[in-house]
Design a protein around this motif. Structure first.
Motif, PDB file in Angstrom:
ATOM      1  N   ASP A 100       0.857  -1.186   0.000  1.00 17.88           N
ATOM      2  CA  ASP A 100       0.000   0.000   0.000  1.00 17.88           C
ATOM      3  C   ASP A 100       0.889   1.230   0.000  1.00 17.88           C
ATOM      4  O   ASP A 100       1.899   1.255   0.703  1.00 17.88           O
ATOM      5  CB  ASP A 100      -0.903  -0.010   1.244  1.00 17.88           C
ATOM      6  CG  ASP A 100      -2.115   0.904   1.089  1.00 17.88           C
ATOM      7  OD1 ASP A 100      -1.914   2.115   0.809  1.00 17.88           O
ATOM      8  OD2 ASP A 100      -3.238   0.425   1.249  1.00 17.88           O
ATOM      9  N   ASP A 101       0.537   2.233  -0.783  1.00 18.43           N
ATOM     10  CA  ASP A 101       1.363   3.439  -0.839  1.00 18.43           C
ATOM     11  C   ASP A 101       1.100   4.375   0.341  1.00 18.43           C
ATOM     12  O   ASP A 101       1.844   5.317   0.555  1.00 18.43           O
ATOM     13  CB  ASP A 101       1.146   4.189  -2.162  1.00 18.43           C
ATOM     14  CG  ASP A 101      -0.294   4.613  -2.369  1.00 18.43           C
ATOM     15  OD1 ASP A 101      -0.518   5.755  -2.793  1.00 18.43           O
ATOM     16  OD2 ASP A 101      -1.203   3.793  -2.100  1.00 18.43           O
ATOM     17  N   ASN A 102       0.065   4.090   1.139  1.00 23.53           N
ATOM     18  CA  ASN A 102      -0.269   4.941   2.270  1.00 23.53           C
ATOM     19  C   ASN A 102       0.369   4.409   3.556  1.00 23.53           C
ATOM     20  O   ASN A 102       0.070   3.290   3.984  1.00 23.53           O
ATOM     21  CB  ASN A 102      -1.800   5.006   2.415  1.00 23.53           C
ATOM     22  CG  ASN A 102      -2.235   5.945   3.516  1.00 23.53           C
ATOM     23  OD1 ASN A 102      -1.914   5.731   4.682  1.00 23.53           O
ATOM     24  ND2 ASN A 102      -2.958   6.980   3.148  1.00 23.53           N
ATOM     25  N   MET A 114      -2.366   2.767  -6.601  1.00 24.07           N
ATOM     26  CA  MET A 114      -0.998   3.088  -6.204  1.00 24.07           C
ATOM     27  C   MET A 114      -0.296   3.801  -7.340  1.00 24.07           C
ATOM     28  O   MET A 114      -0.683   3.643  -8.500  1.00 24.07           O
ATOM     29  CB  MET A 114      -0.222   1.818  -5.844  1.00 24.07           C
ATOM     30  CG  MET A 114      -0.699   1.129  -4.587  1.00 24.07           C
ATOM     31  SD  MET A 114       0.299  -0.313  -4.187  1.00 24.07           S
ATOM     32  CE  MET A 114      -0.122  -1.432  -5.509  1.00 24.07           C
ATOM     33  N   ASP A 173      -3.111  -3.103  -2.272  1.00 25.75           N
ATOM     34  CA  ASP A 173      -3.920  -1.912  -2.514  1.00 25.75           C
ATOM     35  C   ASP A 173      -4.195  -1.813  -4.014  1.00 25.75           C
ATOM     36  O   ASP A 173      -3.375  -2.220  -4.824  1.00 25.75           O
ATOM     37  CB  ASP A 173      -3.146  -0.675  -2.022  1.00 25.75           C
ATOM     38  CG  ASP A 173      -3.951   0.611  -2.103  1.00 25.75           C
ATOM     39  OD1 ASP A 173      -5.191   0.544  -2.145  1.00 25.75           O
ATOM     40  OD2 ASP A 173      -3.330   1.680  -2.118  1.00 25.75           O
ATOM     41  N   VAL A 210      -7.092  -4.583  -1.157  1.00 22.17           N
ATOM     42  CA  VAL A 210      -7.474  -3.632  -0.113  1.00 22.17           C
ATOM     43  C   VAL A 210      -7.801  -2.334  -0.847  1.00 22.17           C
ATOM     44  O   VAL A 210      -6.935  -1.768  -1.516  1.00 22.17           O
ATOM     45  CB  VAL A 210      -6.316  -3.392   0.873  1.00 22.17           C
ATOM     46  CG1 VAL A 210      -6.724  -2.411   1.958  1.00 22.17           C
ATOM     47  CG2 VAL A 210      -5.869  -4.718   1.492  1.00 22.17           C
ATOM     48  N   THR A 211      -9.048  -1.892  -0.739  1.00 22.49           N
ATOM     49  CA  THR A 211      -9.433  -0.728  -1.535  1.00 22.49           C
ATOM     50  C   THR A 211     -10.627   0.022  -0.980  1.00 22.49           C
ATOM     51  O   THR A 211     -11.463  -0.561  -0.293  1.00 22.49           O
ATOM     52  CB  THR A 211      -9.757  -1.172  -2.985  1.00 22.49           C
ATOM     53  OG1 THR A 211     -10.025  -0.017  -3.772  1.00 22.49           O
ATOM     54  CG2 THR A 211     -10.944  -2.103  -3.034  1.00 22.49           C
ATOM     55  N   THR A 238      -2.114   3.331   6.320  1.00 28.49           N
ATOM     56  CA  THR A 238      -2.799   2.066   6.030  1.00 28.49           C
ATOM     57  C   THR A 238      -1.873   0.884   6.310  1.00 28.49           C
ATOM     58  O   THR A 238      -2.268  -0.092   6.945  1.00 28.49           O
ATOM     59  CB  THR A 238      -3.277   2.014   4.560  1.00 28.49           C
ATOM     60  OG1 THR A 238      -4.129   3.134   4.324  1.00 28.49           O
ATOM     61  CG2 THR A 238      -4.025   0.736   4.259  1.00 28.49           C
ATOM     62  N   ARG A 239      -0.617   0.977   5.838  1.00 25.19           N
ATOM     63  CA  ARG A 239       0.341  -0.115   6.074  1.00 25.19           C
ATOM     64  C   ARG A 239       0.548  -0.324   7.569  1.00 25.19           C
ATOM     65  O   ARG A 239       0.553  -1.454   8.043  1.00 25.19           O
ATOM     66  CB  ARG A 239       1.687   0.172   5.400  1.00 25.19           C
ATOM     67  CG  ARG A 239       1.716  -0.104   3.918  1.00 25.19           C
ATOM     68  CD  ARG A 239       3.131  -0.159   3.359  1.00 25.19           C
ATOM     69  NE  ARG A 239       4.046   0.781   3.981  1.00 25.19           N
ATOM     70  CZ  ARG A 239       4.137   2.071   3.662  1.00 25.19           C
ATOM     71  NH1 ARG A 239       3.368   2.579   2.719  1.00 25.19           N
ATOM     72  NH2 ARG A 239       5.001   2.851   4.274  1.00 25.19           N
ATOM     73  N   GLY A 246      -2.567  -1.715  -8.401  1.00 24.46           N
ATOM     74  CA  GLY A 246      -2.752  -3.019  -7.767  1.00 24.46           C
ATOM     75  C   GLY A 246      -3.244  -4.065  -8.743  1.00 24.46           C
ATOM     76  O   GLY A 246      -2.864  -5.231  -8.667  1.00 24.46           O
ATOM     77  N   LYS A 257     -11.844  -0.319   2.386  1.00 25.75           N
ATOM     78  CA  LYS A 257     -11.487   0.785   3.274  1.00 25.75           C
ATOM     79  C   LYS A 257     -12.707   1.698   3.394  1.00 25.75           C
ATOM     80  O   LYS A 257     -13.413   1.861   2.414  1.00 25.75           O
ATOM     81  CB  LYS A 257     -10.336   1.611   2.693  1.00 25.75           C
ATOM     82  CG  LYS A 257      -9.025   0.895   2.533  1.00 25.75           C
ATOM     83  CD  LYS A 257      -8.055   1.847   1.836  1.00 25.75           C
ATOM     84  CE  LYS A 257      -6.789   1.172   1.412  1.00 25.75           C
ATOM     85  NZ  LYS A 257      -5.920   2.035   0.617  1.00 25.75           N
TER      86      LYS A 257
END
Length: 135
Positions: free
Chosen positions: A13-15, A61, A58, A85-86, A18-19, A66, A108
């Protein structure tokens, strides 16, 4: 507490938030978080190198999405369990991911129980496949 040390998980995940949230939830249940990737490129590299049982991927990204990462990972690791995960409930994205062979979805914003229930059901499939392979 459930013993899930035998299940390895890669978080993509780029966030950062979230990670971190996913990592804390998983480690609390003693899942073995083997790595974290920030984009689809490093997801493929890390998945190939770390060989996780489950990948939390995710959808949106930078660089490689993803969905693209899902296709690349599937080519080299056809049996790995992948959970998307979205926040994206767009039907095209969902069907694209399903066609790509995902094992499930985490929408999410998520809560710990939803994440753990979803991962637990996939972890049970991983264990069943291992038991079958062991004969």
């Amino acid at each position: 507490m459930a013993e899930n040390k035998d299940i390895s998980v890669l978080i993509v995940d780029d966030n950062d938030m979230t990670r971190e949230t996913l990592r804390v939830i998983l480690r609390h249940e003693v899942y073995n978080v083997v790595g974290e990737a920030l984009d689809g490129d490093s997801a493929l590299e890390m998945a190939t190198r770390l060989k996780p049982d489950i990948i939390l991927l995710d959808v949106v990204m930078p660089k490689v999405s993803g969905i693209e990462a899902l296709k690349s990972i599937r080519m080299v690791m056809p049996d790995v369990m992948i959970l998307m995960v979205t926040a994206n409930k767009d039907q095209d994205t969902v069907s694209e991911a399903v066609k790509g062979g995902i094992s499930g979805y985490i929408i999410k914003p998520f809560n710990a129980k939803k994440v753990l229930d979803t991962i637990q059901s996939v972890a049970n499939k991983v264990r069943a496949a291992r038991a079958q392979a062991a004969g």
